[in-house]
Design a protein around this motif. Structure first.
Motif: not given
Length: 263
Positions: A20-30
């Motif tokens: 299971q992968f967990k995280g937060k979308t703290t970055g910015v995508g393309a």
């Protein structure tokens, strides 16, 4: 089970039945949306199920040549996809479909999609049921390849588990929705399922009250369809009716007088 929550840890999907992968979308995508990326490896070629547990979340998985191998796009509910991966390093990028949502948590489950070979001796699926969480129902999909057709009964060891087997056209050819494990039923009282050679998809739905990851087995056991409660190979009522009908047809055909047509 492997729980990946730190981006510095690079998991090997081939070494665990469930990750299971967990995280937060703290970055910015393309595309300017909030995003995050995680890396994993595969040491042995295999097919894997990917399931994103969050609404309005996109996942793009690329190999080390920057080629997209699979994508997931959830809407109001979860989304899943499967992909066959060879040995190598992969990157999963998680991005939000709703750019106004801000930073959000995400989780993605990965399970091995087993390809089970069914012969005249039957077959066994071994898996680990996961408790429903974060909108994830815990549904698993597996592929069964029947190389020798026959009649089978089924044994599911996990109580309150629903399962269904479908052919390539989506037709259900076998299913169970029992409140107790299939293997607690009398062998001679079990329903039988006739499977022709071909590829089938097995969908397993674990109980909603499952509290922790639980190993299970799903077995297909060959069964003589004429076997009775007495334990002998006596003729079943349906088989007897069909045989008697065939006997009458043969007798009628042998007694019928030939006819001639004069022109």
């Amino acid at each position: 089970m492997t729980d990946i929550s730190a981006s510095t840890y690079v998991p090997n999907l081939s070494s665990s039945a469930f990750s299971q992968f967990k995280g937060k979308t703290t970055g910015v995508g393309a595309d300017g949306a909030n995003a995050d990326s995680q890396t994993f490896t595969v040491s042995k070629a295999g097919e894997f199920n990917f399931k994103i547990n969050n609404s309005f979340t996109n996942v793009e998985i690329r190999n080390d040549r920057n080629e997209v191998v699979t994508t997931l796009r959830s809407q109001e509910s979860t989304a899943d996809a499967s992909a066959r991966l060879g040995p190598g390093t992969y990157t999963a990028t998680f991005s939000q479909a709703n750019r106004a949502a801000g930073v959000r948590d995400y989780s993605m489950d990965v399970t091995e999609r087993q390809n089970i070979l069914v012969t005249g001796g039957g077959a066994t699926l071994k898996g680990t049921a996961q408790p429903p969480a974060n909108g994830d129902t815990g549904i698993q999909k597996h592929t069964f390849n029947v190389v020798q057709g026959g009649t089978f009964t089924a044994n599911m060891t996990l109580p309150n588990t629903r399962w269904a087997m479908m052919d390539k056209d989506g037709k259900v050819v076998a299913a169970s929705d029992s409140g107790k494990p299939d293997n607690q039923e009398s062998f001679l009282q079990k329903p039988t399922y006739k499977l022709e050679p071909g590829q089938y998809t097995m969908v397993v739905v674990p109980p909603s009250d499952l509290k922790s990851p639980t190993d299970f087995q799903m077995s297909l056991v060959p069964r003589n369809p004429t076997l009775t409660e007495s334990g002998s190979n006596q003729e079943s009522a349906i088989a007897k009716t069909l045989r008697e009908r065939q006997d009458r047809l043969r007798q009628w055909a042998s007694e019928a007088k030939p006819t001639t047509t004069k022109v």
